[in-house]
Scaffold this active site. Structure first.
Site, mmCIF file in Angstrom:
data_model
loop_
_atom_site.group_PDB
_atom_site.id
_atom_site.type_symbol
_atom_site.label_atom_id
_atom_site.label_comp_id
_atom_site.label_asym_id
_atom_site.label_seq_id
_atom_site.Cartn_x
_atom_site.Cartn_y
_atom_site.Cartn_z
ATOM 1 N N GLY A 23 41.852 38.667 44.084
ATOM 2 C CA GLY A 23 43.175 38.529 43.508
ATOM 3 C C GLY A 23 44.192 39.537 43.992
ATOM 4 N N THR A 81 36.141 32.363 40.896
ATOM 5 C CA THR A 81 37.118 31.510 40.230
ATOM 6 C C THR A 81 36.911 30.008 40.439
ATOM 7 O OG1 THR A 81 38.626 33.316 40.601
ATOM 8 C CG2 THR A 81 39.645 31.189 40.280
ATOM 9 N N GLY A 85 44.315 39.429 37.552
ATOM 10 C CA GLY A 85 44.266 39.042 38.963
ATOM 11 C C GLY A 85 45.332 38.011 39.302
ATOM 12 N N THR A 126 41.471 30.827 45.073
ATOM 13 C CA THR A 126 40.282 31.562 44.664
ATOM 14 C C THR A 126 40.082 32.730 45.622
ATOM 15 O OG1 THR A 126 37.869 31.463 44.588
ATOM 16 C CG2 THR A 126 38.942 29.842 45.971
HETATM 17 N N1 GLY Z 1 40.691 35.312 42.027
HETATM 18 C C1 GLY Z 1 40.243 35.879 40.852
HETATM 19 C C2 GLY Z 1 40.638 37.263 40.640
HETATM 20 O O1 GLY Z 1 40.772 38.043 41.574
HETATM 21 O O2 GLY Z 1 40.866 37.607 39.499
#
Ligand code: GLY
Length: 302
Positions: free
Chosen positions: A223, A169, A199, A220
């Site tokens: 998620g 991310t 996420g 980031t």
């Molecule tokens: N942090 C990005 C996701 O897990 O979608």
């Protein structure tokens, strides 16, 4: 008021041969967006602009270069938030768009809805005139090869990339000349995710949060863990209690690790204009404008 800008390009075990490209990507985003801030642009405009640069960078898991889902397709999530009024816009599981962050911004400004997913988000983007790309336009050979490698691997887990695998991310946080805060986050999510999986990134308080009275943050990482503790809101709550950005980021990450065995990173600016960042994975790519040295600091934090 002091102006501030910090961006990230993901927190994971970034291998040495990819570190330079990550540092280049986050530096470029600050270099592009900082002059706007100096010219008096709003924090919202600046975080959108910075994230657009990160989305266009094929090194990072957002926009072009995103992970593929289990069907070999790219689905993107993004959100943007305005610290003046807690207004936000978010889109999830959208396809064929280079800049989902701009669709999220448009949605925020449309005033009627805050979050759209899948086909509804797609139709909104179409109606608003966003270019619908050919799916191939977002695809990179690197991600195609990675997908081919993991598609039939029964032992693969979606949180694995926060170990030694590619991508994550992107996000940006800014404070403008009026002291207004904003945050934005954009992602391709996790590799081989179930179609429709959403996420943390487009969830207010999880992927990003901005409140002028506290601070603003973008996150980031994995998620499924970040959502559980609403990492961005947790960090800005600590700022509201009087902790500076540096301490608040560390406290938020400590909760992520301890309470949910989470994996992730955060960047933040508190209401007084201090920067903060912290992460659990071995490395995080980030860059900010250092106002004392009047230059961009870009690094892989280790
Ligand atoms: N942090 C990005 C996701 O897990 O979608």
């Amino acid at each position: 008021m002091p102006i501030r800008l910090i961006v990230h390009g993901g927190a994971w075990n970034i291998p040495e041969d990819q570190q330079e490209a990550h540092v280049f990507g986050v530096r470029k985003a600050v270099a592009a967006a900082w002059p706007l801030l100096q010219d008096g642009a709003s924090a919202l405009d600046v975080v959108e602009e910075a994230v657009k640069h990160l989305e266009a960078d094929t090194t990072l898991d957002a926009g072009r270069g995103a992970f593929l889902n289990s069907q070999g397709e790219i689905e993107l999530d993004a959100m943007i938030m305005d610290g003046r009024n807690l207004n936000f816009g978010a889109v999830a599981a959208v396809q064929n768009l280079l800049h989902p962050v701009s669709v999220a911004r448009r949605l925020m400004e449309s005033k009627e809805f805050r979050m759209l997913v899948g086909r509804g988000a797609q139709d909104f983007a179409k109606r608003e005139g966003f270019t619908q790309l050919d799916p191939q336009a977002l695809l990179t050979e690197r991600e195609l090869a990675f997908y081919d490698k993991i598609r039939e691997d029964a032992s693969f887990q979606s949180k694995a990339p926060f170990g030694p695998l590619p991508g994550d991310t992107v996000g940006a946080v800014a404070m403008d000349i009026h002291g207004q805060l904003a945050a934005a986050t954009s992602t391709g999510g996790t590799p081989r995710k179930w179609p429709g999986r959403v996420g943390d990134s487009p969830i207010p308080g999880a992927g990003a949060y901005a409140d002028n009275e506290c601070g603003a943050a973008s996150t980031t990482g994995w998620g499924e863990s970040i959502i559980k503790i609403l990492l961005a809101k947790t960090v800005t709550d600590f700022e509201n209690q009087g902790h500076n950005a540096h301490k608040a980021a560390a406290m938020g990450i400590a909760i992520l690790a301890k309470k949910v065995s989470g994996l992730g990173g955060v960047i933040t600016i508190d209401r007084r204009g201090n920067y903060g960042w912290a992460r659990t994975p071995p490395k995080m790519a980030f860059a900010y404008w250092d106002t004392e040295r009047e230059t961009i600091e870009a690094a892989i934090s280790v």
